[in-house]
Design a protein around this motif. Structure first.
Motif, PDB file in Angstrom:
ATOM      1  N   PHE A  21       0.781  -0.886   0.364  1.00 49.16           N
ATOM      2  CA  PHE A  21       0.140   0.049  -0.074  1.00 49.16           C
ATOM      3  C   PHE A  21       0.886   1.280  -0.080  1.00 49.16           C
ATOM      4  CE2 PHE A  21      -3.133   3.236   2.447  1.00 49.16           C
ATOM      5  CZ  PHE A  21      -3.465   3.373   1.464  1.00 49.16           C
ATOM      6  N   TRP A  22       0.590   2.251  -0.851  1.00 45.66           N
ATOM      7  CA  TRP A  22       1.338   3.460  -0.566  1.00 45.66           C
ATOM      8  C   TRP A  22       0.127   4.512  -0.519  1.00 45.66           C
ATOM      9  CZ3 TRP A  22      -0.523   6.384  -4.439  1.00 45.66           C
ATOM     10  CH2 TRP A  22      -0.809   5.855  -5.856  1.00 45.66           C
ATOM     11  N   PHE A  23       0.938   5.981   0.020  1.00 51.69           N
ATOM     12  CA  PHE A  23       0.150   7.290  -0.223  1.00 51.69           C
ATOM     13  C   PHE A  23       1.683   8.009  -0.825  1.00 51.69           C
ATOM     14  CE2 PHE A  23       1.273   6.601   3.684  1.00 51.69           C
ATOM     15  CZ  PHE A  23       1.845   7.769   4.300  1.00 51.69           C
ATOM     16  N   GLU A  24       0.973   9.656  -0.776  1.00 58.99           N
ATOM     17  CA  GLU A  24       1.650  10.046  -1.204  1.00 58.99           C
ATOM     18  C   GLU A  24       1.191  11.428  -0.103  1.00 58.99           C
ATOM     19  OE1 GLU A  24       1.803  11.766  -6.286  1.00 58.99           O
ATOM     20  OE2 GLU A  24      -0.239  12.892  -4.814  1.00 58.99           O
ATOM     21  N   CYS A  25       2.155  12.447  -0.495  1.00 57.38           N
ATOM     22  CA  CYS A  25       2.047  13.679   0.418  1.00 57.38           C
ATOM     23  C   CYS A  25       2.921  15.032  -0.432  1.00 57.38           C
ATOM     24  CB  CYS A  25       2.892  13.640   1.546  1.00 57.38           C
ATOM     25  SG  CYS A  25       2.375  12.521   3.167  1.00 57.38           S
ATOM     26  N   ALA A  26       2.315  15.494   0.102  1.00 54.31           N
ATOM     27  CA  ALA A  26       2.131  17.210  -0.992  1.00 54.31           C
ATOM     28  C   ALA A  26       2.271  18.295  -0.104  1.00 54.31           C
ATOM     29  CB  ALA A  26       1.508  17.456  -2.071  1.00 54.31           C
ATOM     30  N   ASN A  27       2.775  18.970  -0.483  1.00 54.04           N
ATOM     31  CA  ASN A  27       3.295  20.405   0.229  1.00 54.04           C
ATOM     32  C   ASN A  27       1.817  21.387  -0.593  1.00 54.04           C
ATOM     33  OD1 ASN A  27       4.754  21.581  -2.206  1.00 54.04           O
ATOM     34  ND2 ASN A  27       5.731  22.988  -1.542  1.00 54.04           N
ATOM     35  N   ASP A  28       0.916  21.199  -1.037  1.00 50.82           N
ATOM     36  CA  ASP A  28       0.067  22.109  -1.833  1.00 50.82           C
ATOM     37  C   ASP A  28      -1.116  22.400  -1.088  1.00 50.82           C
ATOM     38  OD1 ASP A  28      -0.800  18.990  -1.496  1.00 50.82           O
ATOM     39  OD2 ASP A  28      -1.609  19.613  -3.461  1.00 50.82           O
TER      40      ASP A  28
END
Length: 175
Positions: free
Chosen positions: A102-109
Motif C-alpha cells: 500500500f502506498w500514499f503520497e504527501c504534498a506541500n500543496d
C-alpha cells in the motif's frame, strides 16, 4: 507461510529496491528509476503500460512533468510530492519474487501555516503496488510493476484482498 533460510536477506534487498524506486521518482532521478527495472521490464500505471528501460525512463519523466502542472502550492509553484510505502507483503521463490504494498503520497500543496512560513502537507493519492521481481546478476529488479490508484475509475484494486491474488499468481508461476 513458510520462509526459506535466506528470506530475510532477500526481503531486505527487495525493500531496498522499493525505497530506491520511490526516492528516484520523488527526486526526479529518472536514470535510477529506470534502473530499478529489468531491461525488458514493464511499468503499468494510470497513463498505460510501457516496456523497456528507455521507455520507462521517458514515461516517468513525462508523468512528472505533467504532474508539476497539476499539483501546485499556494504560490503556484509545482508542489513537492513524496511517496510513502506502508505495509508490504513479499513472497520469494528462488530468483523470483512478488510484492504487494500500500502506498500514499504527501504534498506541500496545502495552505500555509498561520505564521506563513511553511505549507501544511496534504495527503493526496493512494493505491496498491502489484509487483513481479527477478534477481538479475545478484540484484533484484522489477520485471513488472502495476501501480493501482484507488481514486481512479478502472485503476482501483477491487474489493478482494490483493495479497491472495499475489499468492495465487506466485503459486501458478512457481509451480
Amino acid at each position: 507461510m513458510k520462509y526459506a533460510a535466506d528470506y530475510a536477506r532477500d526481503r531486505a534487498e527487495i525493500e531496498d529496491l522499493l525505497a530506491r524506486y520511490l526516492m528516484a521518482m520523488d527526486y526526479n532521478d529518472f536514470d535510477t528509476y529506470a534502473d530499478t527495472f529489468t531491461e525488458d521490464g514493464t511499468l503499468e500505471f494510470a497513463r498505460g503500460a510501457v516496456t523497456g528501460r528507455e521507455n520507462i525512463r521517458a514515461a516517468a519523466k513525462g508523468f512528472k512533468e505533467a504532474v508539476a502542472g497539476i499539483y501546485c502550492d499556494v504560490d503556484g509553484n509545482p508542489a513537492i510530492l513524496r511517496h510513502v510505502l506502508c505495509q508490504s507483503v513479499i513472497r520469494v521463490e528462488g530468483d523470483r519474487a512478488w510484492h504487494t504494498g500500500f502506498w500514499f503520497e504527501c504534498a506541500n500543496d496545502g495552505p500555509r501555516t498561520p505564521d506563513g512560513k511553511r505549507f501544511t502537507p496534504t495527503l493526496g493519492t493512494f493505491g496498491i503496488y502489484e509487483d513481479e521481481l527477478v534477481r538479475v546478476e545478484g540484484e533484484w529488479k522489477f520485471s513488472y510493476r502495476n501501480i493501482r490508484n484507488e481514486f481512479l475509475a478502472g485503476r482501483e484494486s477491487g474489493p478482494d484482498n490483493p495479497v491472495l491474488a499475489m499468492d495465487a499468481k506466485a503459486g501458478k508461476t512457481a509451480a
